[in-house]
Design an enzyme around this catalytic site. Structure first.
Site, short mmCIF file in Angstrom:
data_model
loop_
_atom_site.label_atom_id
_atom_site.label_comp_id
_atom_site.label_asym_id
_atom_site.label_seq_id
_atom_site.Cartn_x
_atom_site.Cartn_y
_atom_site.Cartn_z
N GLU A 96 0.92 -1.18 0.06
CA GLU A 96 -0.07 -0.06 0.02
C GLU A 96 1.02 1.38 0.02
O GLU A 96 2.16 1.27 0.27
CB GLU A 96 -1.11 0.11 1.35
CG GLU A 96 -0.33 -0.02 2.74
CD GLU A 96 -0.96 0.66 3.57
OE1 GLU A 96 -1.42 1.75 3.55
OE2 GLU A 96 -0.93 0.09 4.84
N ASP A 103 -11.34 -0.87 6.49
CA ASP A 103 -10.51 -1.94 6.14
C ASP A 103 -11.43 -3.05 6.35
O ASP A 103 -11.34 -4.07 5.78
CB ASP A 103 -9.35 -1.99 7.12
CG ASP A 103 -8.57 -0.88 6.37
OD1 ASP A 103 -8.53 -0.04 5.31
OD2 ASP A 103 -7.30 -0.59 7.27
N LYS A 144 -3.53 -2.26 14.70
CA LYS A 144 -2.97 -1.30 15.27
C LYS A 144 -3.22 -1.17 16.82
O LYS A 144 -4.30 -1.26 17.03
CB LYS A 144 -2.76 0.01 14.71
CG LYS A 144 -1.95 0.06 13.30
CD LYS A 144 -1.71 1.49 12.66
CE LYS A 144 -2.82 1.85 11.65
NZ LYS A 144 -2.96 1.02 10.76
N1 PSU Z 1 0.14 0.10 8.62
C1 PSU Z 1 1.08 0.91 9.14
N2 PSU Z 1 0.99 2.31 8.80
C2 PSU Z 1 -0.27 2.75 8.27
C3 PSU Z 1 -1.34 2.03 7.90
C4 PSU Z 1 -1.21 0.78 8.09
O1 PSU Z 1 1.96 0.23 9.74
O2 PSU Z 1 -0.36 4.08 8.26
C5 PSU Z 1 -2.52 2.47 7.30
C6 PSU Z 1 -3.28 1.82 6.54
O3 PSU Z 1 -3.44 2.31 5.16
C7 PSU Z 1 -4.56 1.57 6.94
C8 PSU Z 1 -4.88 2.77 7.52
O4 PSU Z 1 -5.58 1.25 5.92
O5 PSU Z 1 -3.62 3.22 8.42
C9 PSU Z 1 -6.05 2.91 8.63
O6 PSU Z 1 -6.65 4.02 8.53
P1 PSU Z 1 -8.04 4.22 9.06
O7 PSU Z 1 -7.99 3.99 10.81
O8 PSU Z 1 -8.57 5.97 8.84
O9 PSU Z 1 -9.18 3.39 8.39
#
Ligand code: PSU
Ligand code: MN
Length: 300
Positions: free
Chosen positions: A22, A139, A156
């Site tokens: 990504e 996601d 995370k």
């Molecule tokens: N993994 C990492 N760093 C990131 C991400 C994933 O180590 O920045 C990103 C991915 O693109 C994931 C996004 O889809 O964070 C999630 O964002 P949100 O919580 O706004 O959906």
């Protein structure tokens, strides 16, 4: 509009394993120049393990499957690239914008290109306080809908992990642990939560993916891979940094798609850069596992 680079096209045609990557992690997940360095190291790790990397991003409304190093450098440096998830794609294509693809958008584009395995750091999930904010990463929905296997180091740690697992269960997404029974939580190896199944080797992972495709069960497979012991963060230090970053986020009124980038950045500052080093190492480790799973999958 999708443009697949020559090398990836050839690989897909000849059943050479390909691994999608990504670009949000580059543009919004890490600071420059570490982001670019990491993206290139991850590509190299995938090559060293016998697969072809395909970093995905959108340039002038065209999805690039397999960005070149110059394009990766631009994604790392340029400040205003939109963080693009599923809902953003039609607008970015129509307005011929640039978009850094999150897990959801990368899954969509990888599937469109015919790539099964995708490596990232950590997926988005159910945010803490989602009972009132309803902040649940798209996601998770994407994993329910789109046929791509995602290799990550768990969700995370800034998230509500028990609720994230519940959501994935509801959505019918198998959550597998690579050589672990426990859900890894990104900066650390153990969350105290169980994955659905442990898998002991790459071949087993590949066979599970194959069965899901044979059964025509729509959606992804989530393979969680713990950060190597030597790069793991101290639990108290990281928990503390997360708590403080979450509090600041509330005070500043940061919400929605800005949340995750803000938290990752603040946690890096609060840990004096240690969390960034862990983040880099866990992505490299995922690249190794993802490339090998793609290799086994290509033999089936
Ligand atoms: N993994 C990492 N760093 C990131 C991400 C994933 O180590 O920045 C990103 C991915 O693109 C994931 C996004 O889809 O964070 C999630 O964002 P949100 O919580 O706004 O959906
Ligand atoms: Mn969100």
């Amino acid at each position: 509009m999708i443009r697949i680079n020559k090398e990836v096209q050839e690989a897909l045609k000849n059943n050479v394993p390909v691994v999608a990557l990504e670009s949000t992690i580059i543009s919004h997940g890490m600071p420059y120049p570490k982001n670019v360095e990491t993206a290139l190291r991850v590509e190299k790790e995938i090559r060293d393990n016998g697969a072809v990397p395909a970093t995905i991003g959108i340039i002038d409304g065209v999805a690039i499957i397999g960005m070149d190093p110059e394009q990766i450098e631009l994604f790392g440096k340029t400040k205003r690239i939109v963080k693009a998830s599923r809902r953003d794609l039609p607008v970015i294509f129509a307005k011929k914008m640039w978009g850094a693809t999150t897990v959801s958008a990368t899954m969509i584009l990888a599937a469109a290109a015919g790539i099964e395995v995708f490596v990232t750091g950590g997926i988005g999930g159910v945010h803490r306080g989602a009972e009132t904010t309803m902040d649940i990463s798209t996601d998770l929905q994407e994993l329910a809908k789109t046929n791509v296997t995602v290799v990550c180091a768990g969700a995370k740690a800034i998230l509500d992990l028990p609720l994230t697992l519940e959501y994935l269960e509801t959505m019918g997404v198998p959550v597998l642990g690579y050589q672990t029974k426990e859900l890894p939580c990104f900066y650390t190896r153990s969350s105290g939560l169980k994955v659905d199944y442990e898998i002991s080797n790459y071949e087993e992972a590949a066979r599970i993916i194959k069965e899901k495709r044979n059964l025509n069960l729509t959606g992804g497979v989530l393979i969680t891979n713990p950060i190597p012991v030597q790069y793991e963060m101290d639990k108290d230090i990281i928990d503390n940094a997360i708590e403080n970053a979450l509090k600041e986020m509330d005070e500043l009124g940061i919400k929605g798609k800005e949340s995750t980038p803000f938290l990752l950045k603040r946690i890096t500052e609060l840990t004096g850069g240690d969390s960034l080093e862990s983040n880099i190492e866990l992505v490299l480790n995922n690249a190794r596992v993802g490339a090998n799973i793609a290799k086994e999958y290509s033999k089936l």
